[in-house]
Design a protein around this motif. Sequence first.
Motif, short mmCIF file in Angstrom:
data_model
loop_
_atom_site.label_atom_id
_atom_site.label_comp_id
_atom_site.label_asym_id
_atom_site.label_seq_id
_atom_site.Cartn_x
_atom_site.Cartn_y
_atom_site.Cartn_z
N THR A 33 1.23 -1.17 0.15
CA THR A 33 0.12 -0.40 0.08
C THR A 33 0.61 1.24 0.04
OG1 THR A 33 -1.54 -0.87 1.39
CG2 THR A 33 -1.43 1.15 1.36
N HIS A 34 1.93 0.95 1.18
CA HIS A 34 3.09 1.68 1.41
C HIS A 34 3.28 2.88 -0.34
CE1 HIS A 34 5.85 5.73 2.70
NE2 HIS A 34 6.53 4.97 1.70
N CYS A 35 3.74 1.81 -1.58
CA CYS A 35 4.96 1.45 -2.30
C CYS A 35 3.28 2.18 -3.33
CB CYS A 35 4.87 0.67 -2.99
SG CYS A 35 5.20 -0.09 -4.70
N ALA A 36 2.46 2.06 -3.27
CA ALA A 36 1.07 2.03 -4.29
C ALA A 36 1.04 3.06 -4.26
CB ALA A 36 0.23 1.69 -4.27
N ALA A 37 1.17 3.79 -3.37
CA ALA A 37 0.65 5.04 -2.98
C ALA A 37 1.63 6.77 -3.51
CB ALA A 37 0.70 5.78 -1.64
N GLY A 38 2.66 5.78 -4.03
CA GLY A 38 3.21 6.89 -4.78
C GLY A 38 4.31 6.18 -6.34
N LEU A 39 2.66 5.58 -7.06
CA LEU A 39 2.76 5.23 -8.29
C LEU A 39 2.36 5.96 -9.12
CD1 LEU A 39 1.65 1.57 -8.21
CD2 LEU A 39 3.67 2.32 -8.67
N PRO A 40 2.63 6.37 -10.36
CA PRO A 40 1.74 7.37 -11.41
C PRO A 40 0.46 6.63 -11.80
CG PRO A 40 3.98 6.47 -12.18
CD PRO A 40 3.67 5.56 -10.91
N ALA A 41 -0.43 7.92 -12.06
CA ALA A 41 -2.34 7.92 -12.32
C ALA A 41 -2.41 6.50 -12.82
CB ALA A 41 -2.78 9.08 -12.66
N ASP A 42 -1.51 5.99 -14.43
CA ASP A 42 -1.43 4.64 -14.99
C ASP A 42 -0.93 3.71 -14.14
OD1 ASP A 42 -2.37 6.62 -17.27
OD2 ASP A 42 0.08 5.95 -18.12
N SER A 43 -0.19 3.22 -13.76
CA SER A 43 -0.21 2.31 -12.76
C SER A 43 -1.05 2.45 -11.69
CB SER A 43 2.23 2.83 -12.35
OG SER A 43 2.28 2.82 -13.10
N LYS A 44 -1.54 2.67 -10.72
CA LYS A 44 -2.23 3.31 -9.50
C LYS A 44 -3.33 2.51 -10.35
CE LYS A 44 -3.83 4.02 -5.62
NZ LYS A 44 -4.70 3.34 -5.00
N MET A 45 -3.77 2.52 -11.53
CA MET A 45 -5.09 1.84 -12.48
C MET A 45 -5.19 0.79 -11.97
SD MET A 45 -7.40 4.38 -14.85
CE MET A 45 -5.79 4.61 -16.01
N ILE A 46 -3.80 0.60 -12.80
CA ILE A 46 -4.02 -1.14 -12.96
C ILE A 46 -2.89 -1.73 -11.34
CG2 ILE A 46 -1.49 -2.67 -13.20
CD1 ILE A 46 -0.81 -0.71 -16.22
N TYR A 47 -2.89 -0.94 -10.43
CA TYR A 47 -2.41 -1.93 -9.60
C TYR A 47 -4.13 -1.66 -8.68
CZ TYR A 47 -1.47 -2.00 -4.18
OH TYR A 47 -1.22 -2.34 -2.77
N ASP A 48 -4.84 -1.30 -8.96
CA ASP A 48 -5.81 -1.43 -8.08
C ASP A 48 -6.89 -2.17 -8.65
OD1 ASP A 48 -5.88 1.17 -6.26
OD2 ASP A 48 -6.81 2.37 -7.35
N ALA A 49 -7.17 -1.99 -9.93
CA ALA A 49 -7.93 -3.48 -10.97
C ALA A 49 -7.28 -4.96 -10.24
CB ALA A 49 -7.85 -2.86 -12.96
N SER A 50 -5.52 -5.21 -10.46
CA SER A 50 -5.06 -6.22 -10.74
C SER A 50 -5.56 -6.24 -8.62
CB SER A 50 -3.63 -6.15 -10.51
OG SER A 50 -3.62 -5.99 -11.64
N LEU A 51 -5.30 -6.00 -7.74
CA LEU A 51 -5.54 -5.93 -6.39
C LEU A 51 -7.36 -6.35 -6.42
CD1 LEU A 51 -4.29 -6.39 -3.79
CD2 LEU A 51 -5.26 -4.03 -3.01
N ARG A 52 -7.68 -6.13 -6.68
CA ARG A 52 -9.61 -6.12 -6.57
C ARG A 52 -9.65 -7.62 -7.46
NH1 ARG A 52 -10.26 -1.06 -8.20
NH2 ARG A 52 -10.65 -1.45 -10.47
N ASN A 53 -8.91 -7.99 -8.20
CA ASN A 53 -9.81 -8.65 -9.20
C ASN A 53 -8.32 -10.45 -8.93
OD1 ASN A 53 -11.54 -7.65 -10.38
ND2 ASN A 53 -10.47 -6.93 -11.57
N MET A 54 -7.19 -9.60 -8.46
CA MET A 54 -6.40 -11.03 -8.55
C MET A 54 -6.90 -12.09 -7.45
SD MET A 54 -2.95 -10.58 -6.30
CE MET A 54 -3.02 -9.76 -5.30
N LYS A 55 -7.08 -13.53 -7.58
CA LYS A 55 -7.58 -14.50 -7.07
C LYS A 55 -6.63 -15.29 -6.40
CE LYS A 55 -11.13 -14.90 -9.46
NZ LYS A 55 -11.74 -14.06 -9.64
#
Length: 99
Positions: A33-55
């Motif tokens: 979460t700390h790492c993701a806070a510093g991500l650029p917008a495109d990377s943050k979108m991917i992070y959020d979507a992946s975290l939400r959908n990762m099995k």
Amino acid sequence: MGSIGFGLLAIGMATAVQPAAAVQLAQANSASTHCAAGLPADSKMIYDASLRNMKSLETLRDTVVSETRSLVEAGRITELDARPAAERAGTCLRLLAHP
């Protein structure tokens, strides 16, 4: 799934693992979460979507690829920016498995 959802997942998993492993899961979530806070917008979108959908952590790479592809197809990320954005998101997501 988001940070809260993953936190709840970690709590649920904690009942099935040793206390030390539960602490490690919580630390991994915090580091990610700390790492993701510093991500650029495109990377943050991917992070959020992946975290939400990762099995599971075993499906991490496939999930990042799939979610990145979906964001490109939806026109939210350009093809040119997709790979570097996914790599940055993956760096933070890997902290879930290896804090």
